[in-house]
Design a protein around this motif. Structure first.
Motif, short mmCIF file in Angstrom:
data_model
loop_
_atom_site.label_atom_id
_atom_site.label_comp_id
_atom_site.label_asym_id
_atom_site.label_seq_id
_atom_site.Cartn_x
_atom_site.Cartn_y
_atom_site.Cartn_z
N PRO A 370 38.22 36.72 44.45
CA PRO A 370 38.54 37.30 45.77
C PRO A 370 39.55 36.46 46.56
O PRO A 370 40.43 37.01 47.25
N TYR A 371 39.45 35.13 46.48
CA TYR A 371 40.43 34.27 47.16
C TYR A 371 41.81 34.42 46.53
O TYR A 371 42.83 34.42 47.22
N LEU A 372 41.82 34.56 45.19
CA LEU A 372 43.09 34.74 44.50
C LEU A 372 43.77 36.04 44.93
O LEU A 372 44.99 36.09 45.12
N GLN A 373 42.97 37.09 45.13
CA GLN A 373 43.51 38.37 45.60
C GLN A 373 44.16 38.20 46.97
O GLN A 373 45.25 38.72 47.23
N ALA A 374 43.49 37.47 47.86
CA ALA A 374 44.03 37.26 49.21
C ALA A 374 45.36 36.52 49.14
O ALA A 374 46.31 36.83 49.87
N PHE A 376 47.50 36.49 46.62
CA PHE A 376 48.53 37.36 46.05
C PHE A 376 49.04 38.38 47.05
O PHE A 376 50.20 38.81 47.00
N LEU A 377 48.19 38.78 47.96
CA LEU A 377 48.59 39.76 48.96
C LEU A 377 49.39 39.15 50.11
O LEU A 377 50.18 39.82 50.76
N ASN A 378 49.22 37.84 50.36
CA ASN A 378 49.76 37.25 51.58
C ASN A 378 50.74 36.09 51.41
O ASN A 378 51.40 35.71 52.37
N ASP A 379 50.82 35.51 50.21
CA ASP A 379 51.65 34.32 50.06
C ASP A 379 52.44 34.40 48.76
O ASP A 379 51.94 34.07 47.68
N LYS A 380 53.72 34.82 48.84
CA LYS A 380 54.53 35.03 47.64
C LYS A 380 54.78 33.73 46.88
O LYS A 380 54.74 33.70 45.65
N THR A 381 55.02 32.64 47.60
CA THR A 381 55.30 31.36 46.93
C THR A 381 54.12 30.91 46.08
O THR A 381 54.26 30.55 44.91
N LYS A 382 52.93 30.92 46.70
CA LYS A 382 51.73 30.51 45.95
C LYS A 382 51.41 31.51 44.84
O LYS A 382 50.90 31.13 43.78
N ARG A 383 51.71 32.79 45.09
CA ARG A 383 51.47 33.81 44.07
C ARG A 383 52.28 33.49 42.81
O ARG A 383 51.77 33.51 41.70
N GLU A 396 47.71 42.03 35.10
CA GLU A 396 46.83 41.19 35.93
C GLU A 396 47.46 40.93 37.30
O GLU A 396 46.79 40.97 38.33
N ILE A 397 48.77 40.68 37.30
CA ILE A 397 49.49 40.47 38.57
C ILE A 397 49.41 41.73 39.43
O ILE A 397 49.16 41.67 40.63
N GLU A 398 49.62 42.89 38.78
CA GLU A 398 49.56 44.17 39.50
C GLU A 398 48.18 44.39 40.09
O GLU A 398 48.03 44.82 41.24
N TRP A 399 47.13 44.09 39.31
CA TRP A 399 45.75 44.28 39.79
C TRP A 399 45.48 43.37 41.00
O TRP A 399 44.92 43.83 41.99
N LEU A 400 45.89 42.12 40.94
CA LEU A 400 45.65 41.18 42.04
C LEU A 400 46.44 41.57 43.28
O LEU A 400 46.00 41.33 44.41
N SER A 401 47.61 42.17 43.09
CA SER A 401 48.47 42.52 44.23
C SER A 401 48.06 43.82 44.90
O SER A 401 48.46 44.09 46.03
N GLU A 402 47.24 44.63 44.21
CA GLU A 402 46.90 45.94 44.76
C GLU A 402 45.46 46.03 45.23
O GLU A 402 45.09 46.94 45.96
#
Length: 403
Positions: A370-374, A376-383, A396-402
């Motif tokens: 859940p933290y990883l999802q947050a 991916f949604l809010n911080d492009k650099t860390k993503r 996997e990237i698509e799933w975390l971003s959506e």
């Protein structure tokens, strides 16, 4: 055929390997600094990105003997001990150093490989020479012990500009003229797989001395992906074996989803009890084979699954029905299957997190994803950083971003 070019234009040294500077540096350091009984190296990344070629190039560069083995040929403890064990202990004939390459360890799995992984782990701790393994996806649970015993080295999908540069080099070597847009289309079509790009280029220019956009269009049109509806029509509206067998060849769908489409629409096409019975009998046998594939990884059985859901269902009817083919998407079963697929992605991400954070997969699934999802949604650099560190694939990237 096309493979001749992959050998002819294989990298002569590590500088010739495309787009893998970081991974190459890590691999070269591992091989150069190897000490008796150290860890292995595990190179992972998509098909055609240069994993095997990199090991071959470094072996040439460092004047080391290369012993190449394919994991699919090392099916059990005895085979691994006999082949890898001997290579890991015996000095090269000319007293040179040695690299032992175990290619495609994805093929080393399932019940028939009982004891194989354990024996490989044992040899890693005893080997006098560096053992390098390659895999497309080493993050399944069965490889957890192997990951801990190996230095993980990620190779990335080759970018289009690098692929295009490599294809231009081949055109120069083969004295082939080309239209720039045609060659770029081949590079884009390869989708990061240099081997695929070389084979396409070979097929397109066979007997020719120039690559044109017209040639590219003809080849790629032949390979176009037909819809599932077209495939269903071929199955339900034919009694020809060859037509039915090839119905699903170019359908870009998962085998489970294809089976659900066929299952949903058999009653819409067949209205005679005997035809229905025979069609569903074929489908049930296909499901049995699919279960054996899942349990024992006997992928050779996939040909029987395909034959049963295409030719089996097509020939289950006594005669072709003249009713118009109006087929519908599977309802609730497909929704459940899609949900399970998403859950599989979450499991896969959790496994990668667990390996990096040294936690359990269950903890990563419940607490960390859940933290990883947050992020991916809010911080492009860390993503981007986490994508690289965890080795996440596009789904996997698509799933975390959506989510």
């Amino acid at each position: 055929m096309g493979d001749m070019w992959t050998k002819k234009y294989s990298p002569e040294n590590s500088k010739s390997v495309l787009g893998q500077e970081k991974g190459l540096s890590e691999l070269k350091s591992y091989i150069s600094g190897y000490k008796h009984g150290g860890d292995a190296a595990l190179i992972y990344g998509p098909t055609g990105c240069g994993k095997t070629a990199a090991v071959q190039a470094i072996a040439k560069e460092l004047n080391l003997e290369l012993v190449e083995l394919n994991a699919s040929d090392l099916r059990n403890k005895d085979a691994i001990n006999s082949i890898v064990g001997s290579a890991s202990k015996q000095m090269s004939l000319f007293m040179r150093g040695k690299i032992i390459l175990v290619d495609e360890i994805d093929g080393l799995a399932g019940r028939e490989d009982r004891g194989g992984l354990q024996e490989l782990l044992k040899l890693i701790t005893e080997s006098s020479f560096p053992i390098v393994m390659t895999a497309n996806d080493p993050f399944e649970q069965k490889f957890s012990a192997l990951r801990k015993a190996a230095k993980m080295i990620q190779f990335n999908k080759i970018e289009v500009p690098d692929l295009l540069s490599a294809l231009k080099n081949v055109c120069k070597g083969e004295e082939l003229a080309y239209d720039e847009d045609a060659l770029e289309a081949v590079a884009r079509r390869a989708d990061g797989d240099l081997r695929a790009g070389l084979i396409d280029l070979f097929l397109l220019t066979r007997g020719e001395k120039r690559l044109t956009m017209e040639q590219v269009s003809i080849l790629f049109d032949r390979r176009r992906i037909i819809t599932i509806m077209d495939a269903l029509t071929r199955i339900f509206k034919t009694k020809e074996l060859d037509v039915a067998l090839s119905a699903m060849d170019n359908v870009d769908e998962d085998i489970d989803e294809i089976i659900m489409w066929v299952d949903e629409n058999i009653p819409a096409e067949y209205n005679k009890a005997l035809d229905l019975m025979r069609a569903y009998d074929c489908l049930s046998h296909a499901d049995v084979f699919k279960g054996r594939i899942a349990r024992w990884q006997h992928w050779r059985l996939l040909v029987y699954v395909n034959s049963l859901i295409t030719a089996g269902v097509a020939l289950a009817k006594d005669e072709k029905y003249k009713t118009p083919g109006k087929y519908k998407r599977p309802g609730r079963p497909l929704k459940i299957w899609i949900w399970n697929r998403k859950n599989q992605l979450r499991n896969s991400i959790a496994a990668k997190l667990a390996a990096v954070t040294h936690s359990s997969k269950h903890y990563a699934f419940q607490e960390t994803v859940p933290y990883l999802q947050a992020i991916f949604l809010n911080d492009k650099t860390k993503r981007d950083q986490l994508t690289l560190e965890l080795g996440l694939d596009e789904k996997e990237i698509e799933w975390l971003s959506e989510n």
